[in-house]
Design a protein around this motif. Sequence first.
Motif, PDB file in Angstrom:
ATOM      1  N   ALA A 105     -11.585   0.802  -0.778  1.00  0.00           N
ATOM      2  CA  ALA A 105     -11.887   0.616  -2.446  1.00  0.00           C
ATOM      3  C   ALA A 105     -10.493   1.184  -3.016  1.00  0.00           C
ATOM      4  CB  ALA A 105     -13.193   1.112  -2.864  1.00  0.00           C
ATOM      5  N   ALA A 106     -10.169   2.405  -2.746  1.00  0.00           N
ATOM      6  CA  ALA A 106      -9.075   2.946  -3.439  1.00  0.00           C
ATOM      7  C   ALA A 106      -7.737   2.238  -3.021  1.00  0.00           C
ATOM      8  CB  ALA A 106      -9.070   4.518  -2.976  1.00  0.00           C
TER       9      ALA A 106
ATOM     10  N   ALA B 251      -5.037   0.122  -5.325  1.00  0.00           N
ATOM     11  CA  ALA B 251      -3.798   0.361  -5.507  1.00  0.00           C
ATOM     12  C   ALA B 251      -2.838  -1.058  -5.112  1.00  0.00           C
ATOM     13  CB  ALA B 251      -3.127   1.521  -4.255  1.00  0.00           C
ATOM     14  N   LEU B 252      -3.205  -1.662  -4.183  1.00  0.00           N
ATOM     15  CA  LEU B 252      -2.565  -3.139  -3.870  1.00  0.00           C
ATOM     16  C   LEU B 252      -2.778  -3.960  -5.075  1.00  0.00           C
ATOM     17  CD1 LEU B 252      -4.530  -3.471  -0.296  1.00  0.00           C
ATOM     18  CD2 LEU B 252      -1.956  -2.975  -0.934  1.00  0.00           C
TER      19      LEU B 252
ATOM     20  N   GLY C 177       0.910  -1.341   0.051  1.00  0.00           N
ATOM     21  CA  GLY C 177       0.020   0.075  -0.129  1.00  0.00           C
ATOM     22  C   GLY C 177       0.696   1.267   0.003  1.00  0.00           C
ATOM     23  N   ALA C 178       2.140   1.016  -0.301  1.00  0.00           N
ATOM     24  CA  ALA C 178       2.997   2.246  -0.150  1.00  0.00           C
ATOM     25  C   ALA C 178       2.751   3.299  -0.956  1.00  0.00           C
ATOM     26  CB  ALA C 178       4.465   1.831  -0.238  1.00  0.00           C
ATOM     27  N   THR C 179       2.094   3.129  -2.373  1.00  0.00           N
ATOM     28  CA  THR C 179       1.898   4.216  -3.297  1.00  0.00           C
ATOM     29  C   THR C 179       0.540   4.705  -3.037  1.00  0.00           C
ATOM     30  OG1 THR C 179       0.776   2.468  -4.644  1.00  0.00           O
ATOM     31  CG2 THR C 179       3.024   2.886  -5.173  1.00  0.00           C
TER      32      THR C 179
ATOM     33  N   MET D 122      -1.098   9.839   0.990  1.00  0.00           N
ATOM     34  CA  MET D 122      -2.282  10.192   1.672  1.00  0.00           C
ATOM     35  C   MET D 122      -1.785  10.950   2.955  1.00  0.00           C
ATOM     36  SD  MET D 122      -4.976   8.008   3.853  1.00  0.00           S
ATOM     37  CE  MET D 122      -3.788   7.436   5.268  1.00  0.00           C
ATOM     38  N   ARG D 123      -0.450  10.703   3.519  1.00  0.00           N
ATOM     39  CA  ARG D 123       0.262  11.357   4.674  1.00  0.00           C
ATOM     40  C   ARG D 123       0.536  12.417   4.263  1.00  0.00           C
ATOM     41  NH1 ARG D 123       0.603   8.054   9.542  1.00  0.00           N
ATOM     42  NH2 ARG D 123      -1.046   6.816   9.577  1.00  0.00           N
TER      43      ARG D 123
END
Length: 263
Positions: free
Chosen positions: A223-224, A228-229, A148-150, A155-156
């Motif tokens: 869902a988003a 990404a995953l 989930g890095a991308t 997000m942060r």
Amino acid sequence: MTDPNHGVLLEVADGVATLTLNDAPRRNAMTPELGEALRARVSELRGREDVRAVVLTGAGGTFSAGGDLQMLERLRKASFEEARVFMLDFYARYLSVLDLPVPTVAAVEGAAIGAGLCVALACDVCIVSEDAKLALNFVQLGLHPGMGATWLVPMRVGAQRAAELLLTGRRFDGREAARLGLALEATAATETRARAHALARSIAANAPLATRGVKQRLGLDRAALQRALEEEARLQAESYGSADLGEGLAAAAARRAPAFQGR
């Protein structure tokens, strides 16, 4: 309760559950087995009404050194589809922390590297030690980012800073993580767990239905994240078939700079 033979320790006190990744000899390197132990503990906690907040940390003064390098070597021999499916399941084991209905606080001491840092970022709040060794170093190994890095990093910190961190894979400490917004606070190393637990207890003292509701409203767009995953698993599966990953792993083992060829 605490089970010393379990890959993830569990303790509950004052409404706060503490989950501890417990493979200190390997610096809590991320293996499928450790991920499954975490998922089992999360499942155990989901039905406990006496738990109102969770602290996630690592044994031995290290949060997690990231993905197990022997696992990455094995995946180089897998087919594209085998690697893609494996990675999706691997992500799900560790990102099971997102299934906890109560607020979560990561207490990051020592190293949190690559996918290990991503698991900390999947918690609602992250407290880090000032001298923590942090990196999103996937590209330095010749590997596309995963876990989930991308999605979690931008997000942060926003798209531009996320691009810089993910494209360079550079190391940074807890002070910078707090400045960037990857962490809420950076503390002295001796105070990180105490601060995380104090924050968790202050959350646990509040109305549980209300705090769960706030967590739900502020929660991730699942869902988003799943989209990404899916893309990360596909691109990581491509990376496993590359000569660059072999060079990156060899360079890491020899503690030298890699010489990537783009193959």
